[in-house]
Scaffold this motif. Structure first.
Motif, short mmCIF file in Angstrom:
data_model
loop_
_atom_site.label_atom_id
_atom_site.label_comp_id
_atom_site.label_asym_id
_atom_site.label_seq_id
_atom_site.Cartn_x
_atom_site.Cartn_y
_atom_site.Cartn_z
N VAL A 175 -53.87 106.74 38.27
CA VAL A 175 -52.76 106.98 37.36
C VAL A 175 -51.96 108.16 37.90
CG1 VAL A 175 -52.10 107.54 34.99
CG2 VAL A 175 -54.14 106.16 35.42
N ARG A 176 -50.70 107.91 38.20
CA ARG A 176 -49.83 108.96 38.73
C ARG A 176 -48.71 109.27 37.75
NH1 ARG A 176 -50.95 106.56 44.35
NH2 ARG A 176 -52.50 108.04 45.09
N PHE A 177 -48.96 108.95 36.48
CA PHE A 177 -48.08 109.26 35.36
C PHE A 177 -46.67 108.75 35.58
CE2 PHE A 177 -51.80 111.88 35.36
CZ PHE A 177 -52.29 111.64 34.08
N ALA A 178 -45.66 109.57 35.70
CA ALA A 178 -44.28 109.11 35.84
C ALA A 178 -44.09 108.25 37.09
CB ALA A 178 -43.32 110.29 35.85
N ALA A 179 -44.92 108.45 38.09
CA ALA A 179 -44.80 107.69 39.34
C ALA A 179 -45.45 106.31 39.25
CB ALA A 179 -45.41 108.48 40.50
N GLY A 180 -46.13 106.00 38.16
CA GLY A 180 -46.75 104.70 37.97
C GLY A 180 -48.24 104.70 38.28
N THR A 181 -48.82 103.52 38.23
CA THR A 181 -50.25 103.34 38.40
C THR A 181 -50.52 102.32 39.50
OG1 THR A 181 -50.59 103.82 36.05
CG2 THR A 181 -52.38 102.69 37.18
N VAL A 182 -51.55 102.57 40.29
CA VAL A 182 -51.97 101.66 41.35
C VAL A 182 -53.44 101.33 41.14
CG1 VAL A 182 -52.28 101.38 43.84
CG2 VAL A 182 -50.33 102.67 42.98
N VAL A 183 -53.78 100.06 41.30
CA VAL A 183 -55.19 99.66 41.27
C VAL A 183 -55.57 99.23 42.68
CG1 VAL A 183 -56.90 98.08 40.33
CG2 VAL A 183 -55.07 98.94 38.86
N THR A 196 -57.10 97.15 49.23
CA THR A 196 -55.81 96.53 49.02
C THR A 196 -55.23 97.03 47.70
OG1 THR A 196 -54.63 94.42 48.89
CG2 THR A 196 -56.79 94.48 47.89
N ARG A 197 -53.91 97.09 47.63
CA ARG A 197 -53.25 97.46 46.38
C ARG A 197 -53.22 96.20 45.51
NH1 ARG A 197 -50.36 100.01 50.39
NH2 ARG A 197 -50.32 102.27 50.23
N ALA A 198 -54.18 96.11 44.62
CA ALA A 198 -54.37 94.89 43.84
C ALA A 198 -53.21 94.60 42.90
CB ALA A 198 -55.67 94.98 43.06
N GLU A 218 -48.79 101.61 33.50
CA GLU A 218 -50.23 101.62 33.21
C GLU A 218 -50.69 100.40 32.41
OE1 GLU A 218 -53.81 104.64 31.94
OE2 GLU A 218 -51.74 105.28 31.59
N PRO A 219 -49.93 99.92 31.40
CA PRO A 219 -50.39 98.71 30.69
C PRO A 219 -50.54 97.49 31.61
CG PRO A 219 -48.71 99.83 29.40
CD PRO A 219 -48.75 100.50 30.74
N ASP A 220 -49.70 97.37 32.61
CA ASP A 220 -49.82 96.26 33.57
C ASP A 220 -51.11 96.41 34.38
OD1 ASP A 220 -47.38 95.48 32.60
OD2 ASP A 220 -46.28 95.90 34.45
N ALA A 221 -51.43 97.63 34.78
CA ALA A 221 -52.67 97.88 35.52
C ALA A 221 -53.88 97.56 34.64
CB ALA A 221 -52.72 99.32 36.01
N ASP A 222 -53.82 97.98 33.39
CA ASP A 222 -54.93 97.70 32.47
C ASP A 222 -55.11 96.20 32.25
OD1 ASP A 222 -55.51 100.40 32.19
OD2 ASP A 222 -54.28 100.62 30.39
N ALA A 223 -54.01 95.46 32.18
CA ALA A 223 -54.10 94.00 32.01
C ALA A 223 -54.74 93.36 33.24
CB ALA A 223 -52.71 93.42 31.76
N TYR A 224 -54.38 93.83 34.42
CA TYR A 224 -54.99 93.31 35.65
C TYR A 224 -56.51 93.58 35.62
CZ TYR A 224 -56.54 92.89 40.42
OH TYR A 224 -57.26 92.54 41.53
N TRP A 241 -67.22 97.66 38.33
CA TRP A 241 -67.03 99.07 37.98
C TRP A 241 -65.54 99.38 38.00
CZ3 TRP A 241 -70.80 103.11 37.61
CH2 TRP A 241 -72.11 102.72 37.82
N VAL A 242 -65.11 100.31 37.14
CA VAL A 242 -63.73 100.80 37.18
C VAL A 242 -63.78 102.32 37.22
CG1 VAL A 242 -61.49 100.89 36.04
CG2 VAL A 242 -62.87 98.81 35.91
N LEU A 243 -63.27 102.88 38.30
CA LEU A 243 -63.15 104.33 38.46
C LEU A 243 -61.70 104.69 38.20
CD1 LEU A 243 -64.28 107.08 39.37
CD2 LEU A 243 -63.70 106.43 41.71
#
Length: 111
Positions: free
Chosen positions: A43-51, A65-67, A75-81, A93-95
């Motif tokens: 989570v990079r806040f204003a910069a968005g989220t990468v999984v 890989t950037r899933a 962040e909601p899109d990352a959580d949905a993924y 596992w989710v770190l």
């Protein structure tokens, strides 16, 4: 994960490494302690989220890989993924890493 390490031990080491760099990291979901796969949510806040998800490579270097795609997502899109992946793999596992300064990168290479 790294040769000879259980997933639980690898996750603990990653949390510890982040702690030493003053980067908040915690286990958002526990999977199989010995051989579960890992997703890393950054989570990079204003910069968005990468999984990040592990990728298959022919050599022994850790590869990710950037899933969620080549650019950060909300962040909601990352959580949905992540929720879709957990539904398919209950041992996952989710770190989660909160990276205010955009400093954290996974070990190994990113495709």
């Amino acid at each position: 994960m790294a040769m000879g390490l259980t997933t639980g031990l690898w996750i603990s080491a990653q949390v510890r490494l982040c702690d030493r760099r003053n980067i908040a990291a915690y286990v958002a979901r526990r999977g199989d302690p010995d051989a579960g796969s890992v997703l890393i949510k950054v989570v990079r806040f204003a910069a968005g989220t990468v999984v990040y998800a592990p990728a298959n490579a022919l050599d022994e270097e850790p590869t990710w890989t950037r899933a969620t795609g080549p650019t950060p997502v909300p962040e909601p899109d990352a959580d949905a993924y992540i929720a879709r992946q957990v539904a398919r793999d209950p041992d996952l596992w989710v770190l989660e890493i909160e990276d205010h300064k955009n400093e954290w990168l996974p070990d190994g290479r990113v495709l």
